[in-house]
Design an enzyme around this catalytic site. Structure first.
Site, PDB file in Angstrom:
ATOM      1  N   ASP A 255       0.868  -1.107   0.058  1.00 26.85           N
ATOM      2  CA  ASP A 255       0.064  -0.071  -0.092  1.00 26.85           C
ATOM      3  C   ASP A 255       0.836   1.030  -0.152  1.00 26.85           C
ATOM      4  OD1 ASP A 255      -3.264   0.380   1.618  1.00 26.85           O
ATOM      5  OD2 ASP A 255      -2.181   1.790   0.139  1.00 26.85           O
TER       6      ASP A 255
HETATM    7  C1  GLC Z   1      -4.119   3.952  -0.587  1.00 22.06           C
HETATM    8  C2  GLC Z   1      -5.176   3.158  -0.169  1.00 22.06           C
HETATM    9  C3  GLC Z   1      -5.274   1.959  -1.046  1.00 22.06           C
HETATM   10  C4  GLC Z   1      -4.834   2.374  -2.375  1.00 22.06           C
HETATM   11  C5  GLC Z   1      -3.759   2.984  -2.635  1.00 22.06           C
HETATM   12  C6  GLC Z   1      -3.400   3.662  -4.011  1.00 22.06           C
HETATM   13  O1  GLC Z   1      -3.690   4.539   0.574  1.00 22.06           O
HETATM   14  O2  GLC Z   1      -4.983   2.486   1.274  1.00 22.06           O
HETATM   15  O3  GLC Z   1      -6.293   1.324  -0.754  1.00 22.06           O
HETATM   16  O4  GLC Z   1      -5.357   1.307  -3.477  1.00 22.06           O
HETATM   17  O5  GLC Z   1      -3.386   4.017  -1.270  1.00 22.06           O
HETATM   18  O6  GLC Z   1      -4.200   4.873  -4.106  1.00 22.06           O
END
Ligand code: GLC
Length: 734
Positions: free
Chosen positions: A277
């Site tokens: 993440d």
């Molecule tokens: C965010 C979220 C995740 C998302 C990623 C990319 O922090 O936790 O669900 O896909 O970043 O945007």
């Protein structure tokens, strides 16, 4: 390798798979360490920011062959311009992978996932994901960071909006549908994208419902509740995974080899790619398990992380780690293989530009067919929570309607908290949709009455006056879209601001006239006060691009509500976590003092999992079992007759619940193990059948492995988890 012949990994024929692997090895042998690390690096472009952006020099890194994937970039034109840099300006010309959060639609926005799950229509959810993939792929996107499959039982947590609610069995079925919708049958097709099972794992168990907070659950709860939907994604051939930000019992998921390698790959056989993440590797430092980025990078690669999202840790640390002998080159190679594999599966090496096609973009994005599907999804997602005296549907011969509430004229809010490339200008508000529907035949006045979440009561009087004058009143209430979703948790989940007071004063002023409330919200709300004040409540969630029209049709009976809740609505926030798969405890609630209950609130929710009314009524006949005993390798058929006892057609979600009365571990009072959504004309009846096999009776044993035990089971079938009466059968020993 022909475009059509290459299928996603698991369905490849052996020769094709071998050819794919040979291609990977040939490329790998040519790559420098820096180029390999580049393939394990994902940076954001600037078309959306979904986290604390650290570094914006992504184009330079692409040109240097040190960034192999980009997210938050879309449109055929823009992705082609970036792809050209990678393919034509780097030494090896390895195509970029473009990722984006296509959460509930790309341009045609569907209801938020929690809302769409309330449709209990797996085909509809698969089709929504299919359409989202079609529109996203038409704009150069190869990969969506979806579906979010975190089971969630705490509506204080804003991200319940992104998931499928509280139930494990239903969560697994919805996860499968969404993965298959996004990925289709052929990843090389120009309307399919890689899906990403997130957030692995137990993110929904964030303590106190506060995002990113610790998760401290037992191994049993992990195995029974949080892991199954992820396993369902693997079984549906999901090609990427994303670990969660949180720790589980002291170990951050991003650094958990148990989770990312032993469970995901060795036990479940996942062959795809793991992306972190947003800056989650960097966050191992504040988690307190890494002293610096070097150690963070080493922990992540050892855990089994293949790609670093936006953190720049692999980008800056891995080369030194390899040169210092702290990370084996083989570990880097394995990560690079997994990244190259999904790029080959997409057909990117056959034609890096095949997803960048303005013609497809024009014909597929926001097409009338897609908008119609979005309206259908919005209609099927809505849940009629309450409807005293058949307040709804409103009579069509109304002369006047007062539409009152802070969200009556809202457009963008109807798209919810994460609409990505969606456009609020495409949305028709509830009030505008009603005006469009009735033209001059109904005098529609709209007034806010109050804001969503402030204490200014200066508009209340005018709202009360409008209510007195109209034949009927529609309240349009709820949350702002940004009051749920990531980093949007609430300690008070009642209606915010003065909305309850508005509802009470308007309803009192309209005594004797029909008054209904439509809710826009991204989580279950503790709306006991509203439910006491208003005779009818239609839960619309955040219904997406076509939500306004879908609501207008439903309020006046041109469509009928058929949604059922997938997450319990508490009476009071003090009941949280509240979910229907409760256990009996040693002192189940009774009138005796010393039993499990509150002094000031029932144990039951305000609205239960599986609850939803329609514009008609249904009755259930006696439950019939095909036998009183079931051999271990046999099956039992249960059937029941359901009758539409009202005067309108309607859809009923017939739900099958099972209880394992005595087992070697405690078991819930009931668990959903099947459902059928049926449509019946007034007076019509249908026999609904379910087959129970060992699969439905298997549970997580003391060793956390699947187990089935002979003994008594109870079968219950009804229109919600409140169903009580059941019939018993005995599972015989082997
Ligand atoms: C965010 C979220 C995740 C998302 C990623 C990319 O922090 O936790 O669900 O896909 O970043 O945007």
């Amino acid at each position: 390798m022909s475009k059509k012949s290459l299928k996603s990994q698991k369905v490849c024929s052996k020769p094709l798979a071998d050819k794919l692997e040979r291609k990977i090895e040939t490329l790998l042998a040519k790559m420098t360490l820096a180029e390999k690390i580049g393939q394990m690096t994902l940076f954001t472009a600037m078309w959306a920011e979904t986290g604390p952006t650290i570094d914006r020099n992504f184009l330079q890194y692409v040109r240097e062959g040190r960034c192999g994937s980009i997210f938050n970039a879309y449109t055929a034109e823009y992705t082609r311009s970036l792809q050209k840099v990678a393919v034509e300006e780097t030494r090896l010309g390895i195509p970029l992978l473009f990722g984006f959060d296509v959460i509930h639609g790309h341009r045609s926005i569907f209801p938020i996932p929690l809302g769409e799950a309330c449709s209990w229509d797996l085909e509809l959810m698969k089709r929504s994901a299919r359409i989202a993939a079609t529109e996203a792929a038409a704009e150069g996107i190869h990969w969506t960071f979806a579906p979010m499959v975190d089971i969630a039982r705490d509506p204080r947590w804003g991200r319940v909006a992104e998931g499928a609610g509280e139930d494990v069995w239903l969560g697994c079925r919805i996860a499968e549908a969404r993965v298959r919708g996004f990925q289709g049958e052929d990843l090389t097709a120009d309307d399919t994208v890689l899906a990403c099972a997130k957030h692995f794992a137990a993110y929904g168990g964030a303590e106190a419902g506060r995002d990113y907070n610790i998760v401290d659950v037992s191994e049993r709860t992990l195995a029974e509740v949080y892991l199954p939907p992820f396993k369902a994604c693997v079984d549906a051939n999901v090609r990427t995974f994303m670990p969660a930000f949180n720790e589980i019992a002291g170990m951050p998921c991003t650094a958990s080899r148990t989770l990312l390698t032993e469970t995901l790959r060795q036990k479940w056989g996942f062959t795809g790619m793991v992306v972190t993440d947003y800056t989650a590797i960097n966050e191992l430092i504040p988690h307190g398990v890494a002293a610096d980025l070097t150690q963070a990078g080493q922990l992540a690669i050892e855990a089994g992380v293949d790609m670093d999202m936006q953190g720049g840790v692999y980008f800056t640390q891995l080369e030194a780690l390899v040169n210092a002998g702290k990370v084996l080159p083989a570990a880097i190679d394995e990560g690079v293989r997994r990244v190259l594999r999904v790029k080959i599966e997409l057909g990117l090496f056959d034609d890096p530009y095949r997803y960048c096609c303005e013609k497809r973009e024009k014909s597929r994005v926001l097409s009338p067919e897609h908008k119609a599907a979005a309206q259908k999804a919005a209609e099927k997602s809505m849940v009629l929570l309450k409807n005293e005296d058949d307040t709804l549907p409103f009579a069509k011969n109304l002369r006047s309607l007062a539409v009152i509430g802070p969200l009556a004229e809202s457009q963008l809010e109807l798209l919810g908290n994460w609409y990505g490339a969606g456009d609020g200008n495409q949305v028709v508000s509830v009030a505008a949709a009603l005006r469009e529907k009735f033209g001059k035949s109904v005098n529609i006045t709209t007034i806010k009455g109050c804001e969503v979440d402030d204490e200014d009561d200066s508009q209340l009087k005018a709202a009360v006056t409008a209510a007195k004058k109209a034949d009927a009143v529609l309240l349009v209430l709820g949350e702002y879209g940004n009051m749920s979703g990531e980093a949007a948790c609430r300690v008070d989940i009642d209606l915010p601001g003065l909305q309850n007071r508005l509802a009470e004063e308007v309803t009192a002023a309209a005594r004797g006239k029909p008054v209904a409330a439509v809710l826009f919200n991204g989580r279950p709300l503790a709306i006991s006060r509203l439910a006491k004040a208003v005779p009818a409540i239609l839960e619309a969630w955040f219904p997406g691009t076509m939500g306004g029209q879908a609501i207008a049709e439903m309020l006046f009976g041109d469509t009928s509500p058929s949604g059922r809740l997938v997450m319990s609505f508490p009476r009071h926030i003090g009941q949280i976590p509240i979910y229907y798969t409760a256990k009996n405890t040693g002192r189940p609630i009774s009138s005796d003092k010393y039993t499990s209950k509150y002094l000031d609130c029932p144990n039951t929710p305000l609205f239960a999992f599986g609850h939803g009314l329609t514009y008609t009524t249904f009755s259930y006949g006696p439950l019939r079992l095909s036998a009183a005993e079931m051999p271990m390798n046999g099956e039992i058929t249960v059937s029941i007759t359901v009758t539409n006892t009202g005067n309108r057609a309607g859809e009923e979600v017939v739900q099958l619940y099972l209880r394992d009365l005595i087992a070697c571990v405690t078991r819930p009072l009931k668990e959903l193990k099947g459902f059928k959504k049926i449509s019946l004309e007034p007076g019509a009846a249908a026999e609904v059948k379910f087959t129970i096999t060992a699969a439905e009776l298997t549970f997580v044993g003391p060793d956390l492995e699947p187990l089935i035990e002979p003994g008594e089971f109870e079968v219950m079938i009804g229109g919600s988890s409140s169903v009580a009466d059941g019939q018993r059968f005995t599972l015989l020993p082997k």
